[in-house]
Each structure stands twice: as structure tokens, then as C-alpha cells.
Design a protein around this motif. Structure first.
Motif, short mmCIF file in Angstrom:
data_model
loop_
_atom_site.label_atom_id
_atom_site.label_comp_id
_atom_site.label_asym_id
_atom_site.label_seq_id
_atom_site.Cartn_x
_atom_site.Cartn_y
_atom_site.Cartn_z
N LEU A 60 0.82 -1.21 0.00
CA LEU A 60 0.00 0.00 0.00
C LEU A 60 0.85 1.26 0.00
O LEU A 60 0.44 2.30 -0.51
CB LEU A 60 -0.92 0.01 1.22
CG LEU A 60 -2.03 -1.04 1.25
CD1 LEU A 60 -2.75 -1.02 2.60
CD2 LEU A 60 -3.04 -0.80 0.13
N ALA A 61 2.04 1.14 0.57
CA ALA A 61 2.90 2.32 0.71
C ALA A 61 3.28 2.91 -0.65
O ALA A 61 3.58 4.10 -0.75
CB ALA A 61 4.15 1.96 1.50
N ALA A 62 3.27 2.09 -1.69
CA ALA A 62 3.70 2.57 -3.02
C ALA A 62 2.53 3.09 -3.85
O ALA A 62 2.75 3.60 -4.95
CB ALA A 62 4.38 1.42 -3.76
N LEU A 63 1.31 2.97 -3.33
CA LEU A 63 0.14 3.34 -4.13
C LEU A 63 -0.34 4.75 -3.81
O LEU A 63 -0.07 5.29 -2.73
CB LEU A 63 -1.01 2.36 -3.86
CG LEU A 63 -0.75 0.89 -4.17
CD1 LEU A 63 -2.00 0.07 -3.84
CD2 LEU A 63 -0.35 0.69 -5.62
N ARG A 64 -1.14 5.32 -4.73
CA ARG A 64 -1.89 6.54 -4.45
C ARG A 64 -3.11 6.18 -3.61
O ARG A 64 -3.62 5.06 -3.71
CB ARG A 64 -2.38 7.15 -5.77
CG ARG A 64 -1.28 7.65 -6.67
CD ARG A 64 -1.07 9.15 -6.40
NE ARG A 64 -0.07 9.71 -7.28
CZ ARG A 64 -0.36 10.31 -8.45
NH1 ARG A 64 -1.59 10.39 -8.88
NH2 ARG A 64 0.61 10.83 -9.17
N GLY A 65 -3.62 7.14 -2.87
CA GLY A 65 -4.81 6.90 -2.06
C GLY A 65 -5.99 6.40 -2.89
O GLY A 65 -6.74 5.51 -2.48
N SER A 66 -6.12 6.95 -4.11
CA SER A 66 -7.24 6.56 -4.97
C SER A 66 -7.12 5.10 -5.41
O SER A 66 -8.11 4.48 -5.79
CB SER A 66 -7.29 7.46 -6.20
OG SER A 66 -6.02 7.43 -6.86
N GLU A 67 -5.90 4.55 -5.35
CA GLU A 67 -5.70 3.15 -5.76
C GLU A 67 -5.73 2.20 -4.56
O GLU A 67 -5.86 1.00 -4.73
CB GLU A 67 -4.31 2.97 -6.41
CG GLU A 67 -4.02 3.84 -7.60
CD GLU A 67 -2.53 3.87 -7.91
OE1 GLU A 67 -2.20 3.79 -9.10
OE2 GLU A 67 -1.70 3.97 -6.98
N ALA A 68 -5.56 2.77 -3.38
CA ALA A 68 -5.29 1.92 -2.21
C ALA A 68 -6.53 1.54 -1.41
O ALA A 68 -6.53 0.52 -0.72
CB ALA A 68 -4.29 2.62 -1.28
N HIS A 69 -7.59 2.36 -1.51
CA HIS A 69 -8.72 2.15 -0.60
C HIS A 69 -9.87 1.45 -1.30
O HIS A 69 -10.01 1.51 -2.51
CB HIS A 69 -9.12 3.48 0.03
CG HIS A 69 -7.95 4.06 0.79
ND1 HIS A 69 -7.39 3.43 1.86
CD2 HIS A 69 -7.21 5.18 0.56
CE1 HIS A 69 -6.35 4.13 2.30
NE2 HIS A 69 -6.21 5.19 1.51
N ASP A 70 -10.68 0.78 -0.51
CA ASP A 70 -11.73 -0.09 -1.04
C ASP A 70 -13.05 0.68 -1.05
O ASP A 70 -13.62 0.97 0.02
CB ASP A 70 -11.85 -1.34 -0.17
CG ASP A 70 -10.50 -2.05 -0.01
OD1 ASP A 70 -9.87 -2.35 -1.04
OD2 ASP A 70 -10.07 -2.28 1.14
N GLU A 71 -13.55 0.99 -2.28
CA GLU A 71 -14.76 1.81 -2.37
C GLU A 71 -15.95 1.12 -1.73
O GLU A 71 -16.07 -0.12 -1.78
CB GLU A 71 -15.03 2.14 -3.83
CG GLU A 71 -14.01 3.14 -4.38
CD GLU A 71 -14.31 3.54 -5.81
OE1 GLU A 71 -14.44 4.75 -6.08
OE2 GLU A 71 -14.40 2.63 -6.66
N ILE A 72 -16.83 1.92 -1.16
CA ILE A 72 -17.99 1.40 -0.43
C ILE A 72 -19.19 1.33 -1.36
O ILE A 72 -19.57 2.33 -1.97
CB ILE A 72 -18.30 2.30 0.79
CG1 ILE A 72 -17.10 2.31 1.75
CG2 ILE A 72 -19.57 1.83 1.50
CD1 ILE A 72 -17.20 3.35 2.86
N LEU A 73 -19.77 0.14 -1.48
CA LEU A 73 -20.95 -0.07 -2.32
C LEU A 73 -22.10 -0.52 -1.42
O LEU A 73 -21.88 -1.12 -0.36
CB LEU A 73 -20.68 -1.12 -3.39
CG LEU A 73 -19.45 -0.88 -4.28
CD1 LEU A 73 -19.25 -2.03 -5.23
CD2 LEU A 73 -19.57 0.43 -5.03
N ARG A 74 -23.32 -0.29 -1.87
CA ARG A 74 -24.47 -0.69 -1.06
C ARG A 74 -25.47 -1.38 -1.99
O ARG A 74 -25.80 -0.88 -3.04
CB ARG A 74 -25.10 0.55 -0.42
CG ARG A 74 -26.42 0.34 0.28
CD ARG A 74 -26.23 -0.09 1.73
NE ARG A 74 -27.39 -0.84 2.20
CZ ARG A 74 -28.12 -0.51 3.26
NH1 ARG A 74 -27.82 0.53 3.98
NH2 ARG A 74 -29.15 -1.26 3.62
#
Ligand code: FMN
Length: 359
Positions: free
Chosen positions: A234-248
Motif C-alpha cells: 500500500l505504501a507505493a500506491l496513491r490513495g485513490s488506488e489503495a482504498h476499497d470503495e464502499i458499495l451498497r
């Protein structure tokens, strides 16, 4: 009451002991499930012949009646069958007669990478055996027995914990190392499914589930690195690539990706828990490294004794037990209950309240 685990026992002493407190009453334990995990710990490519002379079995001394927990401390014992060769060397009391059998000569050649040198200095010992016997990973048999009990509790709420080795070509690496009288390590992965959101807490460091899993795994012999989810990557990624989007959707909240490994802010988020542990190469070498004799201070080669070439598959089973115990402990803290029915009722009410479906 939370779950606690206390272990005792030396590698070649009479037995290993695990005492588990905080289990709810009424949990059915399967002897075969516990012994099956003990057997899995003993297997794996690269293990030493000790695993063939000992088939670990469990004895229960307290806390269980007719296969059901009593809500009292559960005392489990795994006998060391090999102790018969060490009755003088590992006698708890001053031995009569002898010296005879294994362990009669003091060990004075500390192995780099083991407890030997630090142990003798810390505890004012003259025989390295007094340090290595407890530091040895034989102790993990007690951890695995307790982990099997924890898995039994987790199974009641639909949580399943599994492990695997993720290092490629391990058998080839082991064969090559064995031929060169060397050792290897590797990486293991533990996955837990069915974990509801809300185990652990962001409130304090002690409650964080990621910290607790890291502690439990780092507290295991030879583990030198732990990562949760994509961890170091994760340390090498951008925030937009690193986090898991929330779906409902109609099943509740969910994620398409799971880079967080099922934990955000120290709390389980309802996705699969994914944890990895890196194991260093085992320190007992058939072609030993340089050391110094504790009696003479002279340069010498480190102790050589029967040892595994690799124990990565065994570590996977131990890591599974460690993760299971921590998840069970977090679940017990969240759902409480002196009796299993109360624990289950609290879990049921909670999963009905939250927009989540198990995965
Ligand atoms: C399942 C398992 C089996 C192990 N077997 C051995 C072994 O046969 N020989 C050895 O030197 N180390 C073995 N180890 C590693 C040592 O116990 C460990 O390296 C030592 O206690 C020093 O602790 P540290 O590596 O955490 O610094 C094993 C570890 C595990 C988890």
C-alpha cells in the motif's frame, strides 16, 4: 470476560499445557478437531524426524464435562512423548542417578538467530538448554490446541479461519537447502470469512484488531514481519488506488476490492480478514555459523542438533490458531455471554441490526 490463553511447557519436558479462560459454558468441543490441527502442525515438507516419533494427542484436565465447556478454565495438556529419552536431562526435580540419556551435557555453543545467547545472559544461565527448551517452537503445539478451541467458538457464529503457504516453489527451495545443509523460511497467509463488522475498536491501541493480530503473529517464533491486507504494498500506491470503495446493495454494505484485508481503523469491516506473516530461515544449521564457547570464550561453531529444514507449513497452522484465538477473543468481548446461548443471542441481534451479509 475476555478470553485468555496461558501456556507452559518445555520442548523436552513432560508436557505442554494450555489454559484458556473466558469460554462460554455449553460450547461443544470435538477432540478430533483439536487433534487434527495438532497433526497438521506436525506435518509439512522439511520437518525433522521428531514429528514422526510424536503424534500429539490432547488430554483435558479441567473445564470440560461430557464434551461441553463448563464456563470454567479449560486446561489442555499435550504430552511430550520424546520426554522418555530426556527423563534425566529434563527432570523437573534434581535427578537421581545418571547423568544419562539426552540433555546430560550442558550446551555452551549459542546459535545465531536463536534464544541461546540472549537467554543465558538475561537469566544468568550456564547451560543454553535452560533457555532453548522454552524458546523452542514446540510450545506452538499448545497454541494450536487453544486455537482449535477458538475455532470451535467462531464456527458457532459462522466464522471460518484457514491458512496457506504463499511462498512459491517451497519444496524445491527446501530440497536445495537440505542438500546444502541449510534452512529456509517463507510467507504464510491466514484468511477469515464470516467475520462481522465491528470486532476490535479504534478507541485504544490495545483494542485495535490489526494491532492484536500483529501482536499474536509476531509473538510466534521466527515470525519477523506481519502485514494486513496489501500491507507494505500500500505504501507505493496513491490513495485513490489503495482504498476499497464502499458499495451498497440489498445485502448491505460491501466492497469490490479488499486491500485493507478486512480491517479499517482497527475494526473489522465485514470483508474477509487477510493477514500474512513472514518467517525467517530456521536458526539451527547442520553447517553451523560462527559462535563463541560460553565456557572458554574461544571461537567455535554453533550448536548442531536435530532440526527442521523448514517449518513454513507448520507456521501456517500456528498462524491460523493465533488469528482464530484473537478473533474469538474480540468476538467474546463484543458479544459477551456466560453461556453459549447468550453469546449467540447477542451475535444474532447484532447481525440483524446492521446492514451486512456474511462473506
Ligand atoms: C512451527 C515452528 C517450527 C520451528 N522449528 C525450528 C527448528 O526445527 N529448528 C530451529 O532452529 N528453529 C525452529 N523454529 C524457529 C525458532 O523457534 C525461533 O527462530 C527461535 O525460537 C528464535 O526466535 P525468533 O526467531 O522469533 O527470534 C521453528 C519455528 C516455528 C514457528
Amino acid at each position: 470476560m475476555t478470553l485468555t490463553l496461558t501456556t507452559a511447557g518445555e520442548s523436552h519436558g513432560p508436557a505442554l499445557v494450555a489454559i484458556v479462560t473466558g469460554l462460554p459454558a455449553g460450547l461443544v468441543l470435538e477432540r478430533t478437531a483439536i487433534e487434527n490441527d495438532l497433526r497438521r502442525r506436525q506435518q509439512g515438507y522439511g520437518r525433522s524426524p521428531r514429528q514422526q516419533i510424536e503424534t500429539d494427542e490432547i488430554e483435558v484436565l479441567a473445564g470440560l464435562r461430557h464434551g461441553r465447556t463448563l464456563g470454567t478454565p479449560l486446561a489442555l495438556v499435550v504430552l511430550n512423548r520424546d520426554h522418555k529419552n530426556w527423563t534425566w536431562g529434563m527432570s523437573p526435580w534434581p535427578p537421581e542417578g545418571g547423568p544419562e540419556g539426552k540433555g546430560k551435557e550442558p550446551v555452551t555453543l549459542p546459535r545465531p538467530g536463536h534464544a541461546d545467547l540472549a537467554g543465558v545472559m538475561k537469566y544468568d544461565l550456564s547451560d543454553v538448554r535452560d533457555a532453548l527448551e522454552r524458546a523452542s517452537a514446540r510450545h506452538t503445539a499448545a497454541v494450536v490446541a487453544a486455537g482449535a478451541v477458538a475455532k470451535g467458538l467462531l464456527a458457532e457464529i459462522g466464522v471460518r479461519v484457514e491458512s496457506s503457504v504463499v511462498t512459491d516453489d517451497l519444496e524445491k527451495r527446501i530440497d536445495e537447502a537440505r542438500a546444502e545443509r541449510d534452512t529456509v523460511g517463507g510467507v504464510v497467509e491466514v484468511r477469515a470469512t464470516g467475520v462481522p463488522p465491528g470486532l476490535g475498536s479504534y478507541a485504544t491501541k490495545e483494542e485495535r484488531l490489526d494491532a492484536r493480530l500483529a501482536w499474536a503473529l509476531m509473538g510466534t517464533q521466527a515470525v519477523k514481519g506481519v502485514e494486513i491486507g496489501d500491507g507494505f504494498g500500500l505504501a507505493a500506491l496513491r490513495g485513490s488506488e489503495a482504498h476499497d470503495e464502499i458499495l451498497r446493495d440489498e445485502g448491505g454494505y460491501r466492497r469490490e476490492t479488499n486491500r485493507a484485508g478486512g480491517i479499517e481503523a482497527g475494526v473489522s469491516n465485514g470483508e474477509e480478514i487477510v493477514v500474512r506473516a513472514a518467517m525467517k530461515p530456521l536458526p539451527t544449521l547442520m553447517k553451523p555459523l560462527r559462535s563463541a564457547d560460553l565456557e572458554t570464550g574461544e571461537p567455535a561453531q554453533a550448536l548442531v542438533e536435530r532440526s527442521d529444514v523448514a517449518a513454513v507449513e507448520a507456521l501456517a497452522v500456528v498462524a491460523e490458531a493465533c488469528v482464530a484465538f484473537e478473533l474469538a477473543r474480540a468476538a467474546k468481548e463484543k458479544f459477551g455471554g456466560d453461556a453459549l446461548v447468550d453469546f449467540m443471542a447477542a451475535w444474532q441481534a447484532y447481525v440483524e441490526r446492521i446492514p451486512w451479509s456474511a462473506r
